[in-house]
Motif scaffolding. Structure first.
Motif, PDB file in Angstrom:
ATOM      1  N   ALA A   1       5.824  56.312  86.280  1.00 39.05           N
ATOM      2  CA  ALA A   1       4.603  55.593  85.776  1.00 39.05           C
ATOM      3  C   ALA A   1       5.328  54.242  85.617  1.00 39.05           C
ATOM      4  O   ALA A   1       5.796  53.873  84.174  1.00 39.05           O
ATOM      5  N   ALA A   2       5.725  53.315  86.713  1.00 28.91           N
ATOM      6  CA  ALA A   2       6.470  52.208  86.491  1.00 28.91           C
ATOM      7  C   ALA A   2       6.261  51.372  87.290  1.00 28.91           C
ATOM      8  O   ALA A   2       5.541  51.573  88.472  1.00 28.91           O
ATOM      9  N   SER A   3       6.553  50.092  87.281  1.00 34.70           N
ATOM     10  CA  SER A   3       6.344  48.939  88.240  1.00 34.70           C
ATOM     11  C   SER A   3       7.530  47.768  88.305  1.00 34.70           C
ATOM     12  O   SER A   3       8.226  47.863  87.401  1.00 34.70           O
ATOM     13  N   HIS A   4       7.514  47.297  89.481  1.00 32.92           N
ATOM     14  CA  HIS A   4       8.567  45.981  89.299  1.00 32.92           C
ATOM     15  C   HIS A   4       7.302  44.984  89.016  1.00 32.92           C
ATOM     16  O   HIS A   4       6.506  44.785  89.587  1.00 32.92           O
ATOM     17  N   TYR A   5       7.610  44.079  88.008  1.00 36.92           N
ATOM     18  CA  TYR A   5       6.821  43.049  87.339  1.00 36.92           C
ATOM     19  C   TYR A   5       7.619  41.661  87.140  1.00 36.92           C
ATOM     20  O   TYR A   5       8.365  41.572  86.528  1.00 36.92           O
ATOM     21  N   ILE A   6       6.983  40.751  87.982  1.00 42.02           N
ATOM     22  CA  ILE A   6       7.476  39.493  88.120  1.00 42.02           C
ATOM     23  C   ILE A   6       6.357  38.385  87.668  1.00 42.02           C
ATOM     24  O   ILE A   6       5.209  38.820  88.015  1.00 42.02           O
ATOM     25  N   THR A   7       6.928  37.377  87.020  1.00 41.21           N
ATOM     26  CA  THR A   7       5.893  36.610  86.240  1.00 41.21           C
ATOM     27  C   THR A   7       6.350  35.151  86.122  1.00 41.21           C
ATOM     28  O   THR A   7       7.728  34.914  86.030  1.00 41.21           O
ATOM     29  N   TYR A   8       5.531  34.341  86.455  1.00 43.70           N
ATOM     30  CA  TYR A   8       5.569  32.822  86.234  1.00 43.70           C
ATOM     31  C   TYR A   8       5.040  32.673  85.089  1.00 43.70           C
ATOM     32  O   TYR A   8       3.784  32.490  84.809  1.00 43.70           O
ATOM     33  N   PRO A   9       5.485  32.551  83.755  1.00 49.65           N
ATOM     34  CA  PRO A   9       4.761  32.376  82.247  1.00 49.65           C
ATOM     35  C   PRO A   9       4.199  31.125  82.241  1.00 49.65           C
ATOM     36  O   PRO A   9       3.378  31.091  81.352  1.00 49.65           O
ATOM     37  N   ARG A  10       4.624  29.809  82.968  1.00 49.51           N
ATOM     38  CA  ARG A  10       4.203  28.659  82.550  1.00 49.51           C
ATOM     39  C   ARG A  10       3.984  27.935  83.929  1.00 49.51           C
ATOM     40  O   ARG A  10       5.205  27.654  84.596  1.00 49.51           O
ATOM     41  N   LEU A  11       2.857  27.622  84.297  1.00 51.53           N
ATOM     42  CA  LEU A  11       2.763  26.964  85.614  1.00 51.53           C
ATOM     43  C   LEU A  11       1.850  25.643  85.103  1.00 51.53           C
ATOM     44  O   LEU A  11       0.732  25.534  84.587  1.00 51.53           O
ATOM     45  N   GLU A  12       2.529  24.452  85.253  1.00 49.88           N
ATOM     46  CA  GLU A  12       2.228  23.050  85.120  1.00 49.88           C
ATOM     47  C   GLU A  12       0.798  22.817  86.336  1.00 49.88           C
ATOM     48  O   GLU A  12       1.371  22.907  87.252  1.00 49.88           O
ATOM     49  N   SER A  13      -0.266  22.504  85.758  1.00 48.37           N
ATOM     50  CA  SER A  13      -1.367  22.419  86.675  1.00 48.37           C
ATOM     51  C   SER A  13      -2.221  21.304  86.547  1.00 48.37           C
ATOM     52  O   SER A  13      -2.388  20.641  85.724  1.00 48.37           O
ATOM     53  N   ARG A  14      -2.471  20.765  88.063  1.00 51.03           N
ATOM     54  CA  ARG A  14      -3.479  19.576  88.065  1.00 51.03           C
ATOM     55  C   ARG A  14      -4.298  19.788  89.592  1.00 51.03           C
ATOM     56  O   ARG A  14      -3.797  20.710  90.462  1.00 51.03           O
ATOM     57  N   GLY A  15      -5.501  19.621  89.128  1.00 49.99           N
ATOM     58  CA  GLY A  15      -6.376  19.768  90.357  1.00 49.99           C
ATOM     59  C   GLY A  15      -7.640  19.192  90.182  1.00 49.99           C
ATOM     60  O   GLY A  15      -8.152  18.360  89.428  1.00 49.99           O
TER      61      GLY A  15
ATOM     62  N   ASP B   1       1.302  36.769  87.178  1.00 47.20           N
ATOM     63  CA  ASP B   1       1.731  37.759  87.202  1.00 47.20           C
ATOM     64  C   ASP B   1       1.783  38.434  88.692  1.00 47.20           C
ATOM     65  O   ASP B   1       0.934  38.466  89.272  1.00 47.20           O
ATOM     66  N   HIS B   2       2.748  39.174  88.965  1.00 45.60           N
ATOM     67  CA  HIS B   2       2.768  39.855  90.416  1.00 45.60           C
ATOM     68  C   HIS B   2       3.509  41.279  90.019  1.00 45.60           C
ATOM     69  O   HIS B   2       4.626  41.251  89.649  1.00 45.60           O
ATOM     70  N   GLU B   3       2.781  42.319  90.229  1.00 44.72           N
ATOM     71  CA  GLU B   3       3.317  43.580  90.015  1.00 44.72           C
ATOM     72  C   GLU B   3       3.057  44.547  91.338  1.00 44.72           C
ATOM     73  O   GLU B   3       1.973  44.576  91.972  1.00 44.72           O
ATOM     74  N   PHE B   4       3.941  45.335  91.517  1.00 40.46           N
ATOM     75  CA  PHE B   4       3.866  46.385  92.780  1.00 40.46           C
ATOM     76  C   PHE B   4       4.574  47.831  92.271  1.00 40.46           C
ATOM     77  O   PHE B   4       5.271  47.740  91.668  1.00 40.46           O
ATOM     78  N   SER B   5       3.619  48.907  92.327  1.00 45.84           N
ATOM     79  CA  SER B   5       4.054  50.077  91.989  1.00 45.84           C
ATOM     80  C   SER B   5       3.264  51.112  92.938  1.00 45.84           C
ATOM     81  O   SER B   5       2.427  50.773  93.978  1.00 45.84           O
ATOM     82  N   SER B   6       3.497  52.454  92.530  1.00 43.75           N
ATOM     83  CA  SER B   6       2.636  53.605  93.249  1.00 43.75           C
ATOM     84  C   SER B   6       1.993  54.464  92.458  1.00 43.75           C
ATOM     85  O   SER B   6       1.404  55.325  92.633  1.00 43.75           O
ATOM     86  N   ASN B   7       2.274  54.049  90.891  1.00 41.34           N
ATOM     87  CA  ASN B   7       1.714  54.945  89.876  1.00 41.34           C
ATOM     88  C   ASN B   7       1.958  54.181  88.661  1.00 41.34           C
ATOM     89  O   ASN B   7       3.083  53.785  88.527  1.00 41.34           O
ATOM     90  N   GLN B   8       1.247  54.195  87.773  1.00 44.63           N
ATOM     91  CA  GLN B   8       1.167  53.650  86.329  1.00 44.63           C
ATOM     92  C   GLN B   8       0.798  54.349  85.088  1.00 44.63           C
ATOM     93  O   GLN B   8       1.567  54.840  84.376  1.00 44.63           O
ATOM     94  N   LEU B   9      -0.119  54.628  85.072  1.00 42.73           N
ATOM     95  CA  LEU B   9      -0.731  55.284  83.954  1.00 42.73           C
ATOM     96  C   LEU B   9      -0.178  56.797  83.603  1.00 42.73           C
ATOM     97  O   LEU B   9      -0.264  57.448  84.734  1.00 42.73           O
ATOM     98  N   ASP B  10       0.295  56.967  82.622  1.00 43.81           N
ATOM     99  CA  ASP B  10       0.910  58.370  82.242  1.00 43.81           C
ATOM    100  C   ASP B  10      -0.315  59.282  81.707  1.00 43.81           C
ATOM    101  O   ASP B  10      -1.527  58.857  81.302  1.00 43.81           O
ATOM    102  N   GLN B  11      -0.004  60.568  81.556  1.00 41.31           N
ATOM    103  CA  GLN B  11      -1.037  61.690  81.027  1.00 41.31           C
ATOM    104  C   GLN B  11      -1.235  60.996  79.774  1.00 41.31           C
ATOM    105  O   GLN B  11      -0.549  60.774  78.732  1.00 41.31           O
TER     106      GLN B  11
END
Length: 363
Positions: free
Chosen positions: A184-198, A217-227
């Motif tokens: 019940a785990a993942s690899h979890y990558i984040t850009y917490p601050r993206l300066e934005s214009r558009g 956020d970008h996350e990849f896994s094969s199982n997360q929630l536990d019992q």
């Protein structure tokens, strides 16, 4: 946390056409994973579930109008033996997506959703950040700038997002644990601050120049929630002093907070300052949805390290009912962040699941 939304919905991916359970030949998040960029911003098809989640807060040039947005792409794999039909339509990848625009001034909450097999209508590159579903797209240019395009109920949003920090990897030794079961785990990558214009074109046709701050956020896994886990509360918080907080409270069936719930503080340079399982998230009020009947704990208070922050929605009704894609009803929306003195200290996106229906048995 959104990757969890898919596993139960796409339960057919676990069985063959005869209904016989299949072994799942998918990778599991383990310590020691060697992250490399831009590769790890891309797709990881050896993992069963993956998502790219972008949110942000936008203002017009004169600050007279405020908007929030969410664009989430999901990828879900199944064993190839689970698929039947002609070779032209055979695929082991499904893509789903949600798009939301919150218009605070006009009190509008616009939502759309999509579901496609991988191919001409949807896909994700494996060596870089490039994900699309029909005309929704997120891609990172060689300069590092991220371009986002989405349409939702007649509105069109195009943004250039510039990361203010390097990517942050949450968890211990590259693994974000979600329960006692090691899988019940993942690899979890984040850009917490993206300066934005558009540019934002509203459904009525008016075009606005907008700027603000985003989160990815970008996350990849094969199982997360536990019992025993039935839902979660998640928040991505951007404080005006440059710090960012990521917090998730995993809720158990008896209402208690799972010990693997976590809050992490990131500094202005993208360095993790501290992380703890000892914190509290609780409702400072309650709102009952007239459409789903669910009651959500909003506003929501986060207390950690002796600090109290209150997340107050810019619109109360920011509930998504995704019957055409993930099949989950949940609340997710833009919030103001108030400090102990009730002063505005930043902004946040808040996600609340398991209130309209338990997620137990789905994942």
């Amino acid at each position: 946390m959104k990757a969890i939304l898919l596993t139960g919905l796409l339960g057919f991916a676990q069985v063959s056409g005869s209904g016989t359970p299949q072994a799942e030949p998918f990778a599991v998040a383990k310590s020691g994973y060697a992250f490399a960029f831009p590769r790890d911003h891309g797709s990881h098809p050896t993992f069963r579930t993956e998502w790219w989640y972008l949110t942000g807060h936008l203002w017009t040039q004169d600050a007279s109008r405020r908007f929030g947005y969410q664009l989430t792409f999901f990828r879900q794999a199944s064993p190839r033996t689970a698929w039947t039909g002609s070779g032209a339509w055979r695929s082991d990848q499904l893509h789903l997506a949600h798009a939301v625009l919150t218009d605070e001034t006009s009190h509008r909450f616009l939502v759309d959703e999509r579901l496609d097999r991988a191919g001409l209508l949807a896909g994700s590159a494996e060596d870089r950040l490039e994900v699309f579903q029909q005309d929704w797209r997120v891609e990172q240019r060689p300069s590092g700038q991220i371009h986002l395009r989405m349409t939702v109920r007649g509105a069109v949003l195009e943004l250039d997002l510039n990361p203010a920090t390097p990517p942050v990897i949450f968890g211990e030794q590259g693994v974000s644990r979600k329960g006692a079961d090691p899988s019940a785990a993942s690899h979890y990558i984040t850009y917490p601050r993206l300066e934005s214009r558009g540019q934002l074109r509203l459904p009525e046709g008016s075009a606005l120049s907008v700027h603000g701050l985003g989160w990815m956020d970008h996350e990849f896994s094969s199982n997360q929630l536990d019992q025993g886990q039935v839902g979660w509360d998640w928040a991505g918080i951007q404080l005006r002093d440059g710090r960012s907080l990521m917090a998730y409270r995993l809720r158990r069936q008896d209402g208690s907070q799972d010990p693997f719930s976590t809050v992490t503080e990131v500094d202005v340079k993208g360095r993790i300052l501290r992380s703890t399982h000892a914190f509290e998230m609780r409702g400072a009020g309650a709102w009952r949805s007239p459409k789903s009947g669910a009651t959500y704990p909003i506003p929501l208070v986060l207390e950690a390290w002796g600090q109290r922050l209150t997340l107050v929605p810019v619109l109360t009704d920011q509930e998504l009912r995704t019957g055409r894609s993930t099949g989950i009803t949940y609340w997710e929306g833009a919030c103001r962040v108030l400090d102990e003195a009730n002063r505005e200290a930043g902004q946040a996106y808040l996600e609340l699941t398991g209130y309209a229906h338990s997620l137990k048995g789905r994942f």
